[in-house]
Structure formats: C-alpha cells, structure tokens
Design an enzyme around this catalytic site. Structure first.
Site, short mmCIF file in Angstrom:
data_model
loop_
_atom_site.label_atom_id
_atom_site.label_comp_id
_atom_site.label_asym_id
_atom_site.label_seq_id
_atom_site.Cartn_x
_atom_site.Cartn_y
_atom_site.Cartn_z
N ASP A 103 28.62 32.28 14.45
CA ASP A 103 29.02 30.94 14.13
C ASP A 103 30.47 31.17 13.84
O ASP A 103 31.29 32.09 14.45
CB ASP A 103 28.13 30.26 13.04
N HIS A 125 32.45 30.59 16.63
CA HIS A 125 32.63 29.17 16.85
C HIS A 125 34.21 28.68 16.53
O HIS A 125 34.63 27.91 17.07
CB HIS A 125 31.73 28.36 16.13
#
Length: 556
Positions: free
Chosen positions: A301, A335
């Site tokens: 992430d 991300h």
C-alpha cells in the site's frame, strides 16, 4: 534531453529553490527552512547488555519465546536500561512489548518470527485509520515510553500472510493453489480465501472494529481474526530510534508511530508483498520532530505516509504531524511514494522531503483527502525527487479521495465551508525528474475549497499526459519540460484561477497546447512559452471565457 542537460537543469533548479524557499519561510512559524531544519533528539542507552538466551529463549523455530523476550526487556528496563540482544537464529514469538530505556538489538543473522497462532494476540484497544478501534495486539508495541529503540540488521517477520484474506485476481494460479492449500476456506464464488471463520464473519458483516460508545472489546470476539494488527505500534513515545532492521510481512500497516515525538527511522527496510491489504510501509500519525533517512520501502500500500487522525475524532485530537525531515529514501512498489492523507484531520505542516527515489510505485507524490476530513495540510517542501516507471500520476493532489467527483464541469452545487472542509495549501515542489507515468501533474480541489498556493518548478516529465488542474488557485508552474504522448491538450485548466505557466517546453506539432474549461476559470497566464509549436495554442470549452487568458507573452 541528454543526461548532462538534466543535471544542468537540476543545478539551476537548486539555486532557484533556495530563493523561493527563503521567501516562503518568512511566514513560517517556527521559521524552518532548508538551511534551518527541525532538530530531532536522539535516544541514548547504557552499554549493559542482556541476551534473551539468558532468560530461556531458544532459536529452534519451534519454541514460543514470548515470555523469555519480554522478561529480558522488563529486566533491562528495571535495571535502568541498556541493550537486549537477539542473537543469531530463528526466534518464534508472540507479541513483544517494548519498555523505556531499552534498545532491542537484532543481530544480522537473527529472525524474529511472529507466530501465526491468532490466540497469542489478545484483543486490545487500538487505533485503525485514525479511529479508536478494537484490534489484535500488535507483534511489537510500546506505550508512553521514552528512550526506546529497535536496532541491528536482522529481520522481524510479522507472518502477515496468515492474517490476510486472499483475492483470487491478485494471485497467479500457482500462488492461489498454495494459498488455499494452507487451510482456511474460500467464498462461495471462489474469489476470496479466508484464513479462519472469524475472518470470514468479520468480512461478511463489514465489521471494522470501531469502538463506538457502548462497545467493548468482548463485542468483537466473534470477528477477532478479521481485526488485523499493525506490526509495530508505538504510542505516545519520546526519543524513538528504529535503525538498520528489516520489518516485513506485516498483518496490516508495517510501522505505525502514533502521537510520538523525536522519532528517527534510519536505514530501515519495510517489505510487504504487493498483495498485502493495507500493507503500508510507514504511517507517521500525529507525530512531531521526525527524521526518516536512508530507508527502503517495497510494500502493498502507501510507502511513506503522513497521517493525523480521521474526521471529527482527528480534529478533536488536534495533533498534526509536523516538523518532519524525509530524505535519501527509496520507494519501490507502493500505492504512493510519499503520501499525505487521507486521514489528515489533525493537519500536517513543515514536512521536508528531499533526495528520494520512487521506482515502480503507483503514484509518486500523493496528497489525498475528502469532504468530512477537515484539517489543514500546509508548508510542504519537496525537492530533488527522481521517479521511474510510475504507474499513474507523478504528482497527485485529490480532494475527492474515495468519493465521487462531479459528473461534469460546473455541475456541482457548492457546499458551505465548515470545520469538516479539508485544506491543501502552501506546497513547494522543485527539481523533479520523472521517466514514465500516466500523467505528470494532476490537481483537483473542491469548489468550496481549492488547492491553493502551490509552486511547481524545474521539472522534466516524460509521461503520457501532461498537466491537469481542476478547482485550484494560485498555482505556479515554472521551468517544466513535458514529453508527452497523449497531447489533447498538453495542459488543461478547469474552474481554476491565478494559474501561471512560465517557460513550459513541449514537443512540436501537438494538437492543442492549453485547454481552458469552465466559467469560473480566470487569470491564466502563459509566459516565456513558444505557443507556435502547437497546432492550436488554446481551446475553450464549457462556458470558459477568452478573457480567462489574461496575458500571453509567449516567445518563439
């Protein structure tokens, strides 16, 4: 542009940055600048050393060493502090609780392996995405400590795969077969693997563990395994050092300092699989006086993330993440390379980011929020950032995170500004080179609260699409070289004002250089830019007025 040209541009940019920064810092309080950075206090420890072996620990990968490791830490702290040594070997353990004045030192050939027995992790009151929540106890935790460290060059492995639900579309055929062979169960449609029935029940009831009034920890026992812990959680601690160690395979976020002051991460490696849900590398939440340097992140992430609480609860806490230096770091898969938000309701300010590399991350510099968050993110300084093979945007501002933006230009009724209205303002971003991204710069504010006062300068962006500015004010783009492949238009401005494009270079014969859209767009300037290289210099749409382009002193 050849390599020498890029180096020359960055050299000029460094000089320009110094001038811009000094002017910006005159309004800062305290007056931080690149020449006067925040000071982060470092912990110090006695040299007295206790080995976990002396407390009965065994490096056989089978013996559960939870009691031995925690006894060693407690004994060290009680004696006034020092070093707790984890020697070479594979050390199986449950949760480790740090204590003040203790440096947990993990040798190079040591692996601290956290058990996959969920029963070893009791439910505790914790914090999840900025909200008070029931969570399983973290593999490593510490609360209200001072002078605490994890050092060495060994590995702490959170056994995250045991906790994670598996989504079929994220795995290869071989990986999926291995996953379901590990036990657990699969959803009726065959798309999701669950490690336990409690995990399945938590997913099916969408129970995220929020401790609302009247709720107790016992109320979440039937979904306990769904409430994955963050791997390292340090709460309200002072003088913290994490150095040299690899933190990997976290059940949720990897490293989560909360309400800490004087925290240093140096030469840390945070590593999670791409498939790891909520597998952030570092989440600095409501922390002050922070140094993150020489670290590497390759995670599932966000890479390096700045947070400060969520919505009303975060605003009530009122503790921004502030006075942080983030330098000489590398982010691979993530991300976002450097991220602020979306839980930034307590604000963020005086964040200095420099000399970082983002390679293969979804986005580069990523700033995200939404209505309801509130909070002010301001005085953010980024320089000397190299990016390669960014999947989406190199520089990304979005105030519609996880919400639906308006369907068309000027289609949304403008809400009133309240304490729940977030703000992004006073960003200074310079010396950026990006080779490969879907878009160079994307900026989208709210009709009632634009992204404001952003200076972007001295950049080389080799991307598919160039620049898109929506609901933004006071945006300056100077010395930007664009190499784009989707050129209709190269730059786009929608319902924004006080926008300056100065010395923009681009390839010849693009169809449209600048698109101006929306009746609220005003005061757009194009300076020192050769507009004759485009087949059409400006295109207006959606009730935009030609008066919006107030001045064009383009040079041929």
């Amino acid at each position: 542009m050849n390599r020498l040209s890029v180096i020359g541009l960055l050299g000029i940019a460094s000089a320009l940055w110094a001038d811009v920064d000094v002017k910006a810092q005159k309004v800062s309080s305290p007056a931080y600048s690149w020449n006067h950075l925040p000071v982060v206090a470092q912990p110090a420890f006695k040299k007295d050393t206790l080995s976990i072996v002396a407390f009965g620990a065994k490096a056989d990968g089978v013996t559960l060493n939870t009691e031995s490791i925690n006894k060693a830490i407690a004994a060290c702290s009680k004696k006034g502090g020092g070093v707790v040594l984890v020697p070479e070997g594979l050390w199986l353990t449950g949760p480790i609780v740090l204590q003040s004045n203790v440096n947990l030192h993990v040798k190079r050939a040591a692996i601290i392996q956290f058990t996959d027995d969920f029963n070893q992790y009791p439910l505790v009151e914790g914090n999840y995405e900025g909200l008070r929540s029931a969570r399983n106890q973290s593999p490593v935790s510490g609360t209200n400590l001072e002078n605490v460290a994890i050092t060495g060059t060994g590995v702490l492995d959170g056994n995250g795969a045991a906790w994670h639900m598996g989504y079929r579309d994220r795995f290869t055929e071989a990986q999926w077969k291995k996953k379901i062979a590990a036990g657990g169960s699969v959803s009726e449609d065959g798309r999701i693997w669950f490690p336990s029935e409690k995990t399945r029940r938590g997913h099916e009831t969408k129970n995220n563990g929020i401790l609302k009034d009247g709720k107790t920890l016992a109320d979440f026992e039937d979904v306990k395994d769904y409430l994955r812990p963050n791997m390292v959680v340090l709460t309200n601690c002072k003088k913290v050092l994490l150095e040299g160690v690899t933190f990997q395979n976290s059940p949720a976020w990897c490293i989560h300092p909360l309400l800490c002051k004087d925290i240093t991460l140096r030469n840390v490696f945070a590593k999670n699989p791409e498939t790891a849900p909520n597998g952030d590398g570092l989440d600095l939440e409501s922390c002050a006086q922070v140094l993150v340097e020489g670290c590497t992140f390759d995670v599932g992430d966000d890479g390096i993330c700045i947070k400060s609480g969520r919505d009303e609860e975060g605003r009530k806490r009122g503790a921004p993440t502030e006075n942080a230096i983030i330098r000489n770091n590398i982010v691979y898969h993530a991300h976002g390379g450097l991220v602020i938000g979306s839980e930034m309701s307590g604000g963020a300010r005086n964040i200095f980011v420099e000399n970082c590399s983002f390679i293969g991350s979804d986005k580069g510099l990523r700033f995200k929020t939404a209505r309801g968050r509130g909070g002010v993110v301001e005085k953010i300084y980024c320089r000397n950032i190299s990016m390669r093979n960014i999947v989406e945007e190199a520089i990304f501002f979005d105030m519609y995170y996880f919400t639906r933006p308006p369907a068309g230009v000027s289609a949304e009724e403008v809400p009133a500004v309240t304490e729940a209205t977030p703000q992004f303002k006073d960003f200074y971003i310079s010396n950026i080179v990006c080779n490969g991204a879907s878009k160079g710069i994307f900026m989208r504010g709210l009709p009632e609260m634009h992204v404001k006062n952003v200076q972007l300068s001295n950049m080389v962006l080799k991307v598919k699409k160039g620049i898109e500015l929506i609901e933004s004010s006071g945006i300056s783009l100077q010395n930007i070289q664009l190499q784009t492949t989707l050129n209709n238009p190269v730059m786009y401005v929608e319902n924004s004002d006080a926008i300056t494009f100065d010395n923009i270079t681009y390839q010849s014969q693009v169809p449209v250089l600048l698109g101006i859209s929306g009746k609220r767009t005003a005061n757009v300037r194009v300076l020192n830019t050769d507009t004759t290289k485009a087949e059409k210099a400006v295109e207006y749409s959606h009730d935009a007025s030609e008066k919006a382009l107030l001045m064009n002193t383009a040079k041929k």
